[in-house]
Structures are given as C-alpha cells and as structure tokens.
Write a protein that holds these residues in place. Structure first.
Motif, short mmCIF file in Angstrom:
data_model
loop_
_atom_site.label_atom_id
_atom_site.label_comp_id
_atom_site.label_asym_id
_atom_site.label_seq_id
_atom_site.Cartn_x
_atom_site.Cartn_y
_atom_site.Cartn_z
N SER A 1 71.62 22.71 35.07
CA SER A 1 71.97 21.51 35.83
C SER A 1 71.92 20.28 34.93
O SER A 1 72.76 19.39 35.06
N LEU A 2 70.97 20.23 34.01
CA LEU A 2 70.91 19.11 33.07
C LEU A 2 72.19 19.00 32.24
O LEU A 2 72.65 17.90 31.94
N LYS A 3 72.77 20.14 31.90
CA LYS A 3 73.99 20.14 31.09
C LYS A 3 75.25 20.14 31.96
O LYS A 3 76.35 20.22 31.44
N ASN A 4 75.05 20.06 33.28
CA ASN A 4 76.16 19.98 34.22
C ASN A 4 77.05 21.21 34.22
O ASN A 4 78.21 21.14 34.65
N THR A 5 76.53 22.34 33.76
CA THR A 5 77.33 23.55 33.79
C THR A 5 77.14 24.34 35.09
O THR A 5 77.90 25.26 35.37
N ARG A 6 76.10 23.99 35.86
CA ARG A 6 75.85 24.57 37.17
C ARG A 6 75.22 23.50 38.06
O ARG A 6 74.62 22.55 37.57
N LEU A 7 75.36 23.68 39.37
CA LEU A 7 74.58 22.88 40.30
C LEU A 7 73.16 23.43 40.34
O LEU A 7 72.92 24.59 40.03
N ARG A 8 72.21 22.58 40.73
CA ARG A 8 70.83 23.06 40.79
C ARG A 8 70.64 23.90 42.06
O ARG A 8 71.30 23.69 43.08
N HIS A 9 69.71 24.83 41.98
CA HIS A 9 69.41 25.74 43.09
C HIS A 9 67.91 25.68 43.33
O HIS A 9 67.12 26.36 42.64
N MET A 10 67.49 24.89 44.28
CA MET A 10 66.07 24.63 44.47
C MET A 10 65.31 25.85 44.97
O MET A 10 64.09 25.95 44.78
N ASP A 11 66.01 26.79 45.60
CA ASP A 11 65.31 28.00 46.05
C ASP A 11 64.77 28.79 44.88
O ASP A 11 63.68 29.37 44.95
#
Length: 488
Positions: free
Chosen positions: A176-186
């Motif tokens: 997520s920091l590199k914007n290659t994926r959305l974050r997944h809080m689960d």
C-alpha cells in the motif's frame, strides 16, 4: 498502412514512455489535491553542507501533530499509528518506547549474526531440490526477517502460523505504501489478535513501556516496530543489496570467493544504501522557531521534509555511478550519508543490528547461489526485485542464463506499464481516503502529545477508531477528499 505502422510503433514503445508519463501525472494530480506541504531540504537556502545541522536541530523534533503528511502515513501504517515509534511525539512516551526497542534489538554481534544466518538458511532450504529458481528478492527476504524479529521479540523459534501472519501484515503495508495494492485491514488485524493473545498469556519475555497503558497499545507497538517497519525495511534493504550483486557478476564473484571480507562487503552496503536509501523523505515539524543565522530561519510549526536521495547525491564524484571502492577513501562519518538518520534526531534503532544481520544473510545467499538479473533498479523498487537464483553446485549454461535475462528485461518493461497505471489509481484512492479519515488530525483533537485524553475533546464518532476506513470491494479502502504527496 502508415497509420498502422505508426500505431504498432506507439504500442511497442509504450514501456519506454507511458510509465514516466503516468508518474508525472500522478505527481501533478497529488500536488493539486494536496496543495503545498512543507519545506524540502536541501534547497537553495539550506544546502547539503547545512542539511545535517538543520536535521539535528533540537527544535526540529515534532513528528505527527500539525502535518498533513501525518494523516497519510498514519493511514498506511494502521493499525496503531498513534503508538508507532516512528510517529510518536517527543516526550516521556517516545523515550520509554525507544529504550524498549533498543533493549529488544540488543545482543552480541556473533549472536545476532548467527540468528540471521539460521533464519536465512531455513527459508532458503524451502526453495526446493537444487533447481534454478526465479524469485522476487523482496518476497524471498520477508519470511527471513519475520523469523528473525519474531525470535528477538519472543525469544523462541518462529512457528509457521506466526510467520505467515507477520509476512501477510508486512506485505500489505509495503504494497500500500508503494501504491501497488490497496490496504487490507483484515490481514493486519489477524496479527494484532495474535499478539493480543500472546500478551494476555504472558508470553512476551520483555518489560513493555508502562506508558502504553492498554494491551492493544502494546500489541500495536510490537506490530508496528518489529513486524511492520523492521521486517519491511530489512527486506527492502536486502532486495537492493542482492539486486546490486545480481547485476554485477564480477563484484558478486569477488564477495563469494572472499566471504570473510567485511571491508569489501561493507563498502558495497554503504554504496547501496547511498544510492538506494530506504527513506525518500523524512518529515519533522518545528516545535519552536529555528534561526540558523545568515538570514535562514523557520517559524514554529514548519514542516521540514528532509530529502535523503537528494542529500546522498551530493558531495561525491560521479554520484550516479555505483562505485563501492569510493568508500576506501571516504569516512562514513563525514560523507553525506545517513542511511539510518542522524544520531541527534530519532535515529533508526536498528542502526547497529542491521549491518550485522545483512552481512550474515548476504553471505548465506552467496554461499548457495549465484544471482542474475537484468531488471531496472530504482529506490522505490516496486517490482520487488525479480532475480534468477542458480545453485552454485548446479550452474546453468551461459546461453540459458542469457535467455532468462532477456525474458526478465522484457517482462520488467511491460510490467512497468500496468504497474504505473495501478499506482496512479490505487495511490489516488488511498490519498483521498486518508484525507477523508484524517487519522492523525482527529487523534490530536482528542489527545495531547503523550496520548492522554483531552478533557475538552468531543466524543469520537462511534465505529471510527484511529486508522479506521471504509472497505472497498476486495478489502481495499474507499475514497473520500486527500492528504500528503505520493510515495516513490
């Protein structure tokens, strides 16, 4: 016919121009959304010669309160950014957490090196039966450091379940920091629950800071410091180091033939961290006015953004050239080289451990494999460092290695096209969502800098703890209005 030829030419040239164009568009869009944020140094007022002086100034000590950048980084580092050592405000709570982290990371050089070697060996043993293997170096290193830091925290071997939870958490954060994926809080919450269970059972053999008053705060501290930042940063550092060696067979051969050459390996590590620092920009908020003299000053509340790559590119002959031998004539203390920050302003707590452990893991990798790669190498390394590992006792013919290198180069070019579009879309989404959520701003509306609740604070809206978000399809985050610049 001419139009068809032109269309084909444009399509074939896409990998050479589209990623740069999209990155440029991303920067412009983010700047338009966010507006001006901070003073970036070095600049025309504070050059490289005074960079460290400003960085070390005692009034450049704020970390989270008062900077729009904080909302974005708190968003990425959730859950528990309010107790993450990197983002605690100065004071007794930060001091207590820093002391605890240093104590957990402490150990003899031989002990730490041996532990890193064991963890690397265990992970490399899982690669199989001695065949050449294509890997992403960052992915390969994640379980190594998950096991290593688990061992430091719990003082026991890392079980498979814990390793999987730690790796899932760390990968989700860095992607997520590199914007290659959305974050997944689960995925992150599963690790939090595991740590809460271990804390409740009294299975953490360290005295954790009394200033972290709840079990959840203590779980979030362990998760953020050791199973987020430590695992991510060491995996990134090793990916850079091994990719450097994969692209330079002569240098790799020299280090493999002389595994006890601490000086030579140290030079390679220094040059790697100079050219590819793990931090792009570190921001600090001034707590008081700063006067450096010569008409250079900053009022209290200024957000100072310290640009590591720009600083590391000054003070050297041919700074764009990778040259480890330059360190035969340079002093790390006097060079423009701060891979672990500056000692006077929140230095990295792993400044001593990291080089020891990295040397040990590098030697274990080189003992087993030759490394080969032809992919691009940038500081942000969003491709996770594709590489061919060839067992030393089962070398491949040169023509087969050349074919793999050609494949890696071509695949890297085309992956960059799709990745740049994903980064633009995911990055915009998350920046907008961080602006909507305002995790840091909302936290300091209700707490002082030491985490104490303010009596005058309005009650928090139900269901919105710090770091909360709306979940998009697939477990990502929903949009909303934005803060902070894009990461690189």
């Amino acid at each position: 016919m001419i139009k068809r030829i032109a269309a084909v030419a444009v399509a074939l040239s896409t990998p050479y121009w589209l990623p740069k164009a999209v990155i440029g568009l991303r920067v412009k869009v983010f700047a338009q959304v966010n507006g001006p944020e901070g003073v970036v140094v070095p600049d025309e007022r504070v050059g490289p010669d005074r960079f460290a002086e400003l960085y070390a100034h005692p009034a450049a000590d704020g970390r989270s309160r008062g900077a729009g950048l904080s909302d974005l980084f708190w968003y990425w580092l959730a859950p528990g950014p309010e107790v993450h050592q990197e983002h605690l405000e100065p004071g007794p709570r930060y001091d207590a957490v820093a002391r605890t982290t240093s104590a957990i990371l402490a150990g003899g050089s031989a002990e730490l090196s041996a532990a890193a070697t064991r963890c690397a060996a265990a992970v490399l043993d899982e690669l199989g039966d001695g065949e050449a293997t294509l890997v992403r170096l960052r992915d390969l290193m994640m379980p190594v450091w998950a096991e290593f830091f688990y061992g430091l925290v719990f003082r026991e071997p890392c079980p498979p379940l814990a390793r999987r939870l730690i790796v899932d958490n760390a990968e989700d954060v860095i992607n997520s920091l590199k914007n290659t994926r959305l974050r997944h809080m689960d995925r992150r919450a599963r690790l939090t629950r595991y740590l809460l269970r271990r804390l409740a059972a009294g299975e953490v053999p360290h005295e954790l800071p009394a200033e972290l008053t709840t079990p959840r705060d203590r779980a979030h501290y362990l998760q953020g410091a050791f199973f987020n930042t430590a695992v991510v940063q060491m995996s990134e550092a090793m990916a850079h180091l091994l990719l450097v060696l994969a692209a330079r067979p002569d240098l790799q051969r020299r280090l493999a033939e002389h595994p006890d050459d601490d000086h030579g390996l140290g030079n390679v590590m220094n040059e790697t961290l100079r050219m590819y620092p793990l931090f792009g920009i570190a921001h600090r908020i001034t707590s008081e006015d700063i006067d450096l003299g010569d008409g250079i000053g900053y009022p209290a509340g200024t957000v100072l953004c310290f640009d590591y790559p720009a600083y590391h590119a000054t003070g050297y002959t041919d700074p764009e050239r990778f040259d480890p031998d330059r360190w035969d004539h340079l002093s790390v203390k006097d060079a423009h080289h701060i891979p672990f920050g500056v000692a006077a302003n929140r230095p990295c707590p792993a400044w001593r451990l990291a080089p020891l452990a990295m040397r040990a893991v590098t030697r274990e990798v080189l003992r087993r494999f030759t490394l080969h790669s032809s992919v691009s190498h940038t500081r942000s390394i969003p491709h996770r460092a594709p590489c061919l590992l060839v067992p030393r006792d089962r070398p491949l013919p040169r023509h087969r290695i050349a074919a793999v290198l050609a494949f890696l180069r071509l695949r890297d070019r085309w992956e960059d096209v799709g990745r740049s579009l994903l980064q633009f879309g995911f990055g915009s989404w998350m920046v907008l969502d961080a602006r909507r959520a305002r995790p840091a701003e909302r936290y300091f509306e209700r707490h002082d800098t030491q985490g104490r609740a303010l009596e005058s604070a309005a009650p928090m809206r139900p269901g919105c703890p710090v770091g909360a978000h709306r979940t998009a399809p697939g477990g990502g985050t929903g949009p909303g209005p934005a803060a902070g610049p894009p990461p690189d």
